[in-house]
Design a protein around this motif. Structure first.
Motif, PDB file in Angstrom:
ATOM      1  N   ILE A 178      84.139  17.765  62.203  1.00 27.87           N
ATOM      2  CA  ILE A 178      83.301  16.558  62.317  1.00 27.87           C
ATOM      3  C   ILE A 178      84.090  15.427  62.955  1.00 27.87           C
ATOM      4  O   ILE A 178      83.575  14.690  63.795  1.00 27.87           O
ATOM      5  CB  ILE A 178      82.776  16.142  60.928  1.00 27.87           C
ATOM      6  N   ALA A 179      85.372  15.291  62.566  1.00 24.47           N
ATOM      7  CA  ALA A 179      86.214  14.217  63.096  1.00 24.47           C
ATOM      8  C   ALA A 179      86.392  14.316  64.608  1.00 24.47           C
ATOM      9  O   ALA A 179      86.627  13.308  65.278  1.00 24.47           O
ATOM     10  CB  ALA A 179      87.579  14.226  62.411  1.00 24.47           C
ATOM     11  N   GLN A 180      86.284  15.538  65.152  1.00 26.11           N
ATOM     12  CA  GLN A 180      86.426  15.690  66.609  1.00 26.11           C
ATOM     13  C   GLN A 180      85.330  14.929  67.352  1.00 26.11           C
ATOM     14  O   GLN A 180      85.473  14.614  68.533  1.00 26.11           O
ATOM     15  CB  GLN A 180      86.386  17.170  66.994  1.00 26.11           C
ATOM     16  N   GLY A 181      84.229  14.632  66.667  1.00 28.16           N
ATOM     17  CA  GLY A 181      83.140  13.876  67.288  1.00 28.16           C
ATOM     18  C   GLY A 181      83.403  12.394  67.381  1.00 28.16           C
ATOM     19  O   GLY A 181      82.622  11.671  68.004  1.00 28.16           O
ATOM     20  N   GLY A 182      84.492  11.898  66.725  1.00 27.41           N
ATOM     21  CA  GLY A 182      84.848  10.494  66.838  1.00 27.41           C
ATOM     22  C   GLY A 182      84.656   9.726  65.543  1.00 27.41           C
ATOM     23  O   GLY A 182      84.236  10.259  64.514  1.00 27.41           O
ATOM     24  N   SER A 183      84.984   8.424  65.605  1.00 30.40           N
ATOM     25  CA  SER A 183      84.979   7.553  64.425  1.00 30.40           C
ATOM     26  C   SER A 183      83.622   7.482  63.762  1.00 30.40           C
ATOM     27  O   SER A 183      83.506   7.452  62.540  1.00 30.40           O
ATOM     28  CB  SER A 183      85.426   6.137  64.830  1.00 30.40           C
ATOM     29  N   TYR A 184      82.574   7.428  64.567  1.00 28.37           N
ATOM     30  CA  TYR A 184      81.237   7.266  63.992  1.00 28.37           C
ATOM     31  C   TYR A 184      80.779   8.536  63.288  1.00 28.37           C
ATOM     32  O   TYR A 184      80.066   8.471  62.280  1.00 28.37           O
ATOM     33  CB  TYR A 184      80.231   6.884  65.087  1.00 28.37           C
ATOM     34  N   ASP A 185      81.181   9.697  63.788  1.00 30.33           N
ATOM     35  CA  ASP A 185      80.745  10.949  63.182  1.00 30.33           C
ATOM     36  C   ASP A 185      81.311  11.110  61.773  1.00 30.33           C
ATOM     37  O   ASP A 185      80.630  11.601  60.876  1.00 30.33           O
ATOM     38  CB  ASP A 185      81.160  12.144  64.040  1.00 30.33           C
ATOM     39  N   LEU A 186      82.548  10.698  61.560  1.00 28.20           N
ATOM     40  CA  LEU A 186      83.138  10.842  60.233  1.00 28.20           C
ATOM     41  C   LEU A 186      82.736   9.681  59.322  1.00 28.20           C
ATOM     42  O   LEU A 186      82.280   9.879  58.199  1.00 28.20           O
ATOM     43  CB  LEU A 186      84.660  10.927  60.332  1.00 28.20           C
ATOM     44  N   GLY A 187      82.909   8.453  59.815  1.00 29.16           N
ATOM     45  CA  GLY A 187      82.715   7.278  58.967  1.00 29.16           C
ATOM     46  C   GLY A 187      81.272   6.908  58.716  1.00 29.16           C
ATOM     47  O   GLY A 187      80.966   6.269  57.698  1.00 29.16           O
ATOM     48  N   ILE A 188      80.365   7.260  59.617  1.00 33.54           N
ATOM     49  CA  ILE A 188      78.951   6.914  59.445  1.00 33.54           C
ATOM     50  C   ILE A 188      78.113   8.168  59.189  1.00 33.54           C
ATOM     51  O   ILE A 188      77.425   8.264  58.177  1.00 33.54           O
ATOM     52  CB  ILE A 188      78.413   6.162  60.678  1.00 33.54           C
ATOM     53  N   VAL A 189      78.196   9.137  60.098  1.00 30.46           N
ATOM     54  CA  VAL A 189      77.356  10.336  59.990  1.00 30.46           C
ATOM     55  C   VAL A 189      77.727  11.168  58.762  1.00 30.46           C
ATOM     56  O   VAL A 189      76.887  11.432  57.890  1.00 30.46           O
ATOM     57  CB  VAL A 189      77.464  11.189  61.269  1.00 30.46           C
ATOM     58  N   ALA A 190      79.001  11.597  58.687  1.00 31.28           N
ATOM     59  CA  ALA A 190      79.409  12.455  57.571  1.00 31.28           C
ATOM     60  C   ALA A 190      79.294  11.726  56.239  1.00 31.28           C
ATOM     61  O   ALA A 190      78.823  12.308  55.247  1.00 31.28           O
ATOM     62  CB  ALA A 190      80.841  12.943  57.790  1.00 31.28           C
ATOM     63  N   MET A 191      79.694  10.451  56.215  1.00 29.75           N
ATOM     64  CA  MET A 191      79.602   9.700  54.957  1.00 29.75           C
ATOM     65  C   MET A 191      78.149   9.486  54.565  1.00 29.75           C
ATOM     66  O   MET A 191      77.806   9.491  53.373  1.00 29.75           O
ATOM     67  CB  MET A 191      80.329   8.371  55.094  1.00 29.75           C
ATOM     68  N   GLY A 192      77.276   9.312  55.563  1.00 34.18           N
ATOM     69  CA  GLY A 192      75.853   9.196  55.267  1.00 34.18           C
ATOM     70  C   GLY A 192      75.312  10.440  54.583  1.00 34.18           C
ATOM     71  O   GLY A 192      74.457  10.360  53.687  1.00 34.18           O
ATOM     72  N   VAL A 193      75.799  11.604  54.991  1.00 32.85           N
ATOM     73  CA  VAL A 193      75.406  12.870  54.351  1.00 32.85           C
ATOM     74  C   VAL A 193      76.030  12.977  52.966  1.00 32.85           C
ATOM     75  O   VAL A 193      75.378  13.397  51.999  1.00 32.85           O
ATOM     76  CB  VAL A 193      75.817  14.069  55.229  1.00 32.85           C
ATOM     77  N   VAL A 194      77.303  12.590  52.855  1.00 33.03           N
ATOM     78  CA  VAL A 194      78.011  12.649  51.572  1.00 33.03           C
ATOM     79  C   VAL A 194      77.261  11.865  50.499  1.00 33.03           C
ATOM     80  O   VAL A 194      77.085  12.336  49.368  1.00 33.03           O
ATOM     81  CB  VAL A 194      79.455  12.123  51.727  1.00 33.03           C
ATOM     82  N   PHE A 195      76.821  10.664  50.833  1.00 32.02           N
ATOM     83  CA  PHE A 195      76.145   9.818  49.845  1.00 32.02           C
ATOM     84  C   PHE A 195      74.848  10.466  49.344  1.00 32.02           C
ATOM     85  O   PHE A 195      74.440  10.246  48.212  1.00 32.02           O
ATOM     86  CB  PHE A 195      75.850   8.443  50.436  1.00 32.02           C
ATOM     87  N   GLN A 196      74.217  11.253  50.199  1.00 36.01           N
ATOM     88  CA  GLN A 196      72.990  11.935  49.791  1.00 36.01           C
ATOM     89  C   GLN A 196      73.266  13.136  48.896  1.00 36.01           C
ATOM     90  O   GLN A 196      72.359  13.612  48.204  1.00 36.01           O
ATOM     91  CB  GLN A 196      72.212  12.381  51.031  1.00 36.01           C
ATOM     92  N   LYS A 197      74.501  13.625  48.908  1.00 33.93           N
ATOM     93  CA  LYS A 197      74.855  14.807  48.123  1.00 33.93           C
ATOM     94  C   LYS A 197      75.553  14.458  46.810  1.00 33.93           C
ATOM     95  O   LYS A 197      75.939  15.355  46.051  1.00 33.93           O
ATOM     96  CB  LYS A 197      75.766  15.721  48.953  1.00 33.93           C
ATOM     97  N   LEU A 198      75.746  13.145  46.564  1.00 37.51           N
ATOM     98  CA  LEU A 198      76.433  12.751  45.330  1.00 37.51           C
ATOM     99  C   LEU A 198      75.644  13.191  44.104  1.00 37.51           C
ATOM    100  O   LEU A 198      74.412  13.154  44.093  1.00 37.51           O
ATOM    101  CB  LEU A 198      76.622  11.230  45.303  1.00 37.51           C
ATOM    102  N   PRO A 199      76.350  13.598  43.048  1.00 31.09           N
ATOM    103  CA  PRO A 199      75.656  13.968  41.809  1.00 31.09           C
ATOM    104  C   PRO A 199      74.901  12.776  41.230  1.00 31.09           C
ATOM    105  O   PRO A 199      75.310  11.631  41.395  1.00 31.09           O
ATOM    106  CB  PRO A 199      76.808  14.391  40.882  1.00 31.09           C
TER     107      PRO A 199
END
Length: 531
Positions: A308-329
């Motif tokens: 994911i990080a290979q896609g750049g700053s936005y992919d990790l800090g915005i895109v991936a984190m946006g998904v992470v927040f939806q998967k929180l218990p």
């Protein structure tokens, strides 16, 4: 100086100065760019050249910029042209023109950076409203962000929403700037920075207590802190680490000079400069490195987070984190609140940096043309808004990345090389060392004197040649290459004309700044036609 006239502002408190300087340095690069650079370059492997760069580049340049800033401020100069002129004792007529870089670079960065900051305000709002919840995959979340960034794509977010958040953000930044140093920037830092750190500690605690999924938080920390020693021979890791140092400390931009110029002649710069650097490193390494990467590793694994990080700053800090927040218990509202903390933290970090980036040009108009603060701030905001609209309208053409590379990346190294030559060889390292210790609360270790005169300039020279050959020249030619500015396929034929417009605009801004410097110095009775 003529025109409206103005009284030079000062920092009201030392803690306000330290927090404002930390706010200048602690920006989106700490929480978005640093985790990506670390993930792309081997995690713990990246940290070794990172800390070496901090000692040999970051700390010396930080002290030098504080010293130049305070020294220039004693002559009434709060921007690089006047400071560089003062450093040479007004004997080198060309020095002030080199100082134009200290106006052009932060002004260019200010225009597109504030647009990015507006994304964070929007994502904070979308977090509370659940706007992106339900998009629980990386590809769909990436599409959501792309729809927001590209006003021609209304698949998820309409163009009016993007423009509205941009206008609100820019208006807020302009208002803070118009309030001055102690009344605007310092107050933003006094309130904003503690909120940022509180939010960061809450997020760090939540990430470290996440239950294991694809991996555990400990696996994420292990990735960050366990180096692969064999990978240290990769030149790109060293280049990335040195480049991150400019982003993280905001050196080579002209903003530190400007803030330090509002100090009094015997105010400390040695301990205060070190405190600022330490605060920034704590925010970046301890907080920034313990939030995004471990969170991504928990849900995607080390390999997934790296991909994911290979896609750049936005992919990790915005895109991936946006998904992470939806998967929180727990219930969705918990994920929404945690998402708000993250994105609003980024908004505060970006806002405190954005006001710093506009400050050198405002100070130049005040110092050299006698404009009042509000008039200068509104003028710079108007110019910045007009230039930023170009990025809003044509972001999809890559114009923001174009400016970010030439001004916000390569330009920082060029400016740093110029200032260290002026400080260590024209002004003189002995005079510079004495200046750094004037009113100092600590004694800088003596080893840093030869580092400032020999090691840091040599490091910068290697970096410039290396970066220029490996990166700058191919990017100037718009070459298609893996890891390059335009990717393996190069810029699209549709984008090329807009990229050239972006380059011409940068050249135009430089030309205007050089002309304004010439006009300002011709107005001085002791300069006349000798400019």
């Amino acid at each position: 100086m003529s025109g409206d006239g103005y009284t030079k502002d000062r920092w009201a408190t030392r803690i306000g100065l330290v927090l404002a300087m930390a706010g200048n340095a602690v920006g989106l690069g700490n929480f978005l760019r640093f985790p990506v650079q670390a993930a792309q370059n081997g995690g713990g492997t990246f940290m070794i050249p990172y800390f070496i760069s901090f000692l040999l580049l970051g700390i010396p340049l930080m002290w030098i910029e504080w010293g130049i800033g305070r020294y220039g401020g004693t002559f009434g100069h709060c921007s690089a042209p006047g400071m560089f002129d003062a450093l040479t004792g007004k004997r080198k007529k060309w020095a002030k023109y080199l100082g134009a870089l200290g106006l052009v670079i932060p002004l260019i960065v200010f225009t597109y950076y504030t647009y990015i900051v507006s994304w964070m305000l929007a994502m904070s709002f979308f977090s509370l409203t659940g706007g992106f919840f339900g998009l629980g995959e990386v590809d769909t979340m990436r599409g959501y962000l792309a729809s927001y960034q590209n006003i021609a794509d209304g698949s998820y977010v309409g163009a009016g929403v993007t423009l509205a958040f941009f206008v609100v953000t820019f208006a807020l930044i302009a208002w803070i700037l118009s309030r001055g140093i102690s009344g605007g920037i310092e107050k933003l830092a006094l309130y904003g920075m503690p909120i940022l750190f509180v939010f960061a500690f809450i997020l760090m605690a939540r990430v470290l207590t996440l239950p294991a999924a694809a991996a555990s938080p400990a696996d994420g920390l292990n990735f960050i802190w366990n180096p692969d020693w064999s990978a240290l021979g990769n030149a790109r890791v060293w280049l990335a680490a040195a480049g991150q140092m400019f982003f993280t400390l905001s050196v080579g931009m002209g903003t530190i000079h400007c803030y330090a110029s509002y100090l009094r002649k015997k105010d400390d710069v040695a301990l205060t400069g070190l405190s600022t650097a330490a605060t920034n490193e704590f925010a970046e390494v301890v907080l920034g490195g313990t939030i995004a990467i471990p969170a991504a590793v928990v849900f995607f694994g080390v390999a997934g987070a790296t991909a994911i990080a290979q896609g750049g700053s936005y992919d990790l800090g915005i895109v991936a984190m946006g998904v992470v927040f939806q998967k929180l218990p727990g219930p969705q509202v918990v994920g929404q609140l945690v998402a708000f903390l993250w994105f609003f933290l980024l908004f505060i970090a970006g806002a405190t940096s954005s006001v710093a980036q506009a400050s050198p040009t405002i100070a130049f108009l005040q110092d050299e043309f006698g404009w009042r603060r509000k008039k200068a701030a509104m003028a710079v905001a108007a110019v910045g808004f007009g230039l930023a609209i170009y990025h809003v309208l044509f972001y999809r053409m890559g114009v923001l990345d174009e400016w970010d590379y030439w001004a916000g990346t390569f330009g920082l190294v060029v400016f740093a090389a110029v200032e260290i030559v002026l400080f260590s060889f024209i002004f003189g390292i002995n005079a510079g060392w004495e200046e750094l210790h004037r009113g100092a609360d600590i004694r800088i270790p003596g080893i840093f004197k030869p580092i400032m005169k020999y090691v840091t300039p040599a490091f910068l020279a290697v970096l410039l040649i290396w970066w220029g050959w490996e990166d700058a020249w191919p990017n100037l030619m718009m070459q298609a290459r893996e890891g390059g500015l335009y990717g393996p396929s190069g810029p699209s034929p549709e984008a090329v004309p807009w990229l050239w417009v972006a380059r011409l605009l940068m050249i135009g801004i430089l030309a205007v700044c050089l002309w304004m410097i010439r006009v300002a110095w011709k107005r001085r009775p002791d300069e006349g036609s000798s400019t």
